[in-house]
Design a protein around this motif. Sequence first.
Motif, PDB file in Angstrom:
ATOM      1  N   ARG A   1       4.613   0.409   0.792  1.00  0.00           N
ATOM      2  CA  ARG A   1       4.210   1.070  -0.449  1.00  0.00           C
ATOM      3  C   ARG A   1       3.417   0.095  -1.309  1.00  0.00           C
ATOM      4  NH1 ARG A   1      10.140   2.405  -2.268  1.00  0.00           N
ATOM      5  NH2 ARG A   1      10.150   0.175  -1.802  1.00  0.00           N
ATOM      6  N   PHE A   2       2.097   0.099  -1.120  1.00  0.00           N
ATOM      7  CA  PHE A   2       1.242  -0.803  -1.886  1.00  0.00           C
ATOM      8  C   PHE A   2       1.419  -0.529  -3.381  1.00  0.00           C
ATOM      9  CE2 PHE A   2      -0.675  -0.965   2.256  1.00  0.00           C
ATOM     10  CZ  PHE A   2      -1.141  -2.266   2.359  1.00  0.00           C
ATOM     11  N   GLY A   3       1.565  -1.599  -4.141  1.00  0.00           N
ATOM     12  CA  GLY A   3       1.815  -1.487  -5.563  1.00  0.00           C
ATOM     13  C   GLY A   3       3.292  -1.510  -5.895  1.00  0.00           C
ATOM     14  N   ILE A   4       4.144  -1.259  -4.910  1.00  0.00           N
ATOM     15  CA  ILE A   4       5.594  -1.306  -5.116  1.00  0.00           C
ATOM     16  C   ILE A   4       6.188  -2.437  -4.287  1.00  0.00           C
ATOM     17  CG2 ILE A   4       7.770  -0.062  -4.852  1.00  0.00           C
ATOM     18  CD1 ILE A   4       6.240   2.529  -5.345  1.00  0.00           C
ATOM     19  N   ASP A   5       6.007  -2.368  -2.969  1.00  0.00           N
ATOM     20  CA  ASP A   5       6.398  -3.482  -2.108  1.00  0.00           C
ATOM     21  C   ASP A   5       5.383  -4.608  -2.301  1.00  0.00           C
ATOM     22  OD1 ASP A   5       8.557  -2.036  -0.892  1.00  0.00           O
ATOM     23  OD2 ASP A   5       7.059  -0.937   0.270  1.00  0.00           O
ATOM     24  N   LYS A   6       5.878  -5.799  -2.520  1.00  0.00           N
ATOM     25  CA  LYS A   6       4.988  -6.923  -2.808  1.00  0.00           C
ATOM     26  C   LYS A   6       4.431  -7.550  -1.522  1.00  0.00           C
ATOM     27  CE  LYS A   6       5.334  -6.979  -7.325  1.00  0.00           C
ATOM     28  NZ  LYS A   6       6.014  -8.086  -8.027  1.00  0.00           N
ATOM     29  N   ILE A   7       3.172  -7.951  -1.580  1.00  0.00           N
ATOM     30  CA  ILE A   7       2.551  -8.718  -0.507  1.00  0.00           C
ATOM     31  C   ILE A   7       2.853 -10.191  -0.742  1.00  0.00           C
ATOM     32  CG2 ILE A   7       0.382  -9.446   0.542  1.00  0.00           C
ATOM     33  CD1 ILE A   7      -0.800  -6.731  -0.190  1.00  0.00           C
ATOM     34  N   PHE A   8       3.647 -10.772   0.141  1.00  0.00           N
ATOM     35  CA  PHE A   8       3.870 -12.208   0.166  1.00  0.00           C
ATOM     36  C   PHE A   8       3.164 -12.703   1.428  1.00  0.00           C
ATOM     37  CE2 PHE A   8       8.271 -11.448  -1.936  1.00  0.00           C
ATOM     38  CZ  PHE A   8       7.670 -11.288  -3.177  1.00  0.00           C
ATOM     39  N   GLY A   9       1.933 -13.158   1.298  1.00  0.00           N
ATOM     40  CA  GLY A   9       1.125 -13.428   2.473  1.00  0.00           C
ATOM     41  C   GLY A   9       0.647 -14.851   2.574  1.00  0.00           C
ATOM     42  N   VAL A  10       0.139 -15.162   3.743  1.00  0.00           N
ATOM     43  CA  VAL A  10      -0.420 -16.479   4.010  1.00  0.00           C
ATOM     44  C   VAL A  10      -1.625 -16.289   4.923  1.00  0.00           C
ATOM     45  CG1 VAL A  10       1.020 -16.941   6.047  1.00  0.00           C
ATOM     46  CG2 VAL A  10       0.177 -18.850   4.686  1.00  0.00           C
ATOM     47  N   ASN A  11      -2.650 -17.100   4.706  1.00  0.00           N
ATOM     48  CA  ASN A  11      -3.831 -17.073   5.554  1.00  0.00           C
ATOM     49  C   ASN A  11      -3.623 -17.913   6.811  1.00  0.00           C
ATOM     50  OD1 ASN A  11      -6.515 -15.876   4.152  1.00  0.00           O
ATOM     51  ND2 ASN A  11      -5.145 -16.682   2.571  1.00  0.00           N
ATOM     52  N   LEU A  12      -4.247 -17.489   7.889  1.00  0.00           N
ATOM     53  CA  LEU A  12      -4.319 -18.308   9.098  1.00  0.00           C
ATOM     54  C   LEU A  12      -5.721 -18.909   9.155  1.00  0.00           C
ATOM     55  CD1 LEU A  12      -2.370 -16.094  11.654  1.00  0.00           C
ATOM     56  CD2 LEU A  12      -1.511 -17.831  10.077  1.00  0.00           C
TER      57      LEU A  12
END
Length: 794
Positions: A256-267
């Motif tokens: 759920r974009f906007g609700i579930d947070k993106i905790f990301g990292v680039n490769l």
Amino acid sequence: MAPNNPNSPNIPYDPLPLTEFHRSSFLNDPPSPHASGLSTPPDMHHPDDLTTDVPSPRFLAAALYEGGGLSNRTSFASQNTLGSNAPSAPNSSVYALNVHSSLPQDDLAYDQVPYGERGSESGLHSPLYLPEKRAAYIDPSSKSKRKLLIAGAALAALVVIAAVIIPVYFTVIKPKSAAAVPSSSASAPASPSSTSTSGSLAVVTGGNGSKVTTEDGTTFIYSNPFDGFWYWDPNDPFNNNAQAQSWTPALNQTFRFGIDKIFGVNLGGWLTTEPFIAPALYEKYQSTSPQAIDEWTLSQAMAADTASGGLSQLETHYQTFITEQDFAEIAGAGLNFVRIPLPYWAIETREGEPFLAKTAWKYFLKAIQWARKYGIRINLDLHALPGSQNGWNHSGKLGTINVLNGAMGFANAQRSLDYIRIIAEFISQPEYQDVVVMFGITNEPEAPVMGQSALSRYYLQAYTNVREASGIGAGKGPFVSFHDGFLGLDQWAGFLPNADRTALDQHPYLCFTTQSDSAMSTYAQTPCSAWSQGFNTSMSAFGMTAAGEWSNAVTDCGLWVNGVGLGTRYEGTYPGDWPKVGNCTSWTDWRNWDDTMKQGIMNFALASMDALQNWFFWTWKIGNSSTSGVVESPQWSYQLGLQNGWMPKDPRVASGTCANQNIWSPPLQAWQTGGAGAGQIPASVSASYAWPPATLSNAGAVTSLPSYTPTGTVATLPPPTFTITSGKSVKTAAAGDGWNNPSDTAMEMVAIATCSYLDPWIGPSAAPPSPLCSSAAAAARAVAKPMITHPTGM
């Protein structure tokens, strides 16, 4: 990365205030989410924890220009529904750390059974089968042949029952219960890894402590304290049951974009190399001609070095720099997304381009497989375009901008749009759409050079290509992510209203302008004051907004951070009039950093995470220098920070760091997430951004420039190959044909035989050929026609 080309335009930045901010060391090693008695998180914002210094002038990065409920999906090509009830936290707050379910003892998942009661790796000693097994054994004092015969019959029956039940348990019961109730034990090993031995049990899933066997037969122990679990069944290769963490929806659930947070990292530095990320690749070719300063010259130097394997050295880099274990570690670090920079030469190269063609794609397919296995979603980032969209080394060739700029700017844009279309057709297939959920169509285009009008038209055409590939209808295919082009988030407010699932990307860095020798501890709240308001406002004014890149660097110190041989602003050795601020050693000698330095970086990282809300750190890994044997740009490596104590082991602890910053509250508008009204861009808006633009910067009228025509064979991307074994039968799994929408029949943009062209990388100062084409070819150019028209309802 943000701009580091000395030829880039200089843009003024407003100063940033720095404040002193201290946090508990518990953030570096937080208690277990299920630690006994931890029912309420510690008070993260006690007034005594905050001290404020007098604000002092600081700086912004070159990339910061001022200006529903879950739904479950059945896994593709799978008849089971494992993981359909996997839990997902409603948000990423640290206050959700202690929420977990409890079930009666009879409902415990396999991982919750005490390890001493489990039995051998074969699984035959599982507690589920102990009663039957005990009943089958006779009293050893008995001499009765009849009892022996009965016992023998019972044992035979047990073997038959076990042969039927055990595979069902490990492939259906255990994964389902693990999804419904993730293990609360952080130390008890889970089920063993799968084995390919004929007739033996194949374990296809596991949680914290389980053993994973990789494709090449090596093993490692999966460490994930967040109730995440991997899932890989070679006979069901498109199963999406895996879940990265308990608070992240499994792949067969809706993120759920906007609700579930993106905790990301680039490769970063993997499939598109950069000197500062993979220095050992480049250090080998510093005395050659050409000197390796970007992937263009690296490829030329490698190709000439046949004794070392020529260009195959790049494939060795692909094989070793990022592996399956990296994906497992990323999930175990509490991260749920990876952003993967991919160059256009993963698809094809054309005459004179020295890159290793079509090979990076093979490893991107591996990335999809690994991401699927560990429940991680992918943001595919088209990082390098033909001719270069920004002139920086990470676009393939350091030098000039030749997309939407100069004599070859239109032809290169046409070619780039083709590559966007080809990628979109592949990732929109049902086998991949739940893993590759976001598509960054162009990394860091230099809009101040191109002009926002031309870039906006290009963006709309790219968006149309993606939606056409996805098939008609809202909610299909990936989010389309637009970089802000270094114009600022506010300049894109209201862009493409009612577009179906678009996102805005900005890369906030602090390190590429005015340098300071202030201590790291003074940056504790800098991200909050610099970035929170802009991202909060953009989430409302545009829609989904994320930081596609950011780092912990507050100076430009580090080996080749600015590029090979370009020096640093901090030490006054970068081209231009840069006063020396100090020596970089204190910023790069991470092996001698004390606790104060590490905590200062930790505080900065937490503030950045909270201010940005949805983010991708740049980058997961920095390779060792072949000269020093260590990482020379430590504030850019998430992995190194985890290993040495300056990155949080759980990104959720960042929540609340930016106190009183009016963090944006969900949800996004319905059309922004594929709901009501999505895709209904007003006709007047579409018309105002019609492709192509009438003119290009440094070039003039598009009609006077070289252009391509759609008459070539499309370079369709190949799918992976999986073999499925059923008894004595072996067959190849259906993996898609690389083209999602069979109605998309346009050919690839190629040169017209009777027209003249310049080198795609020639630079904006070159004049277009004259005449462009013979009179017979004029009718074939069709410059004013878009490659793909808007489908109905778009």
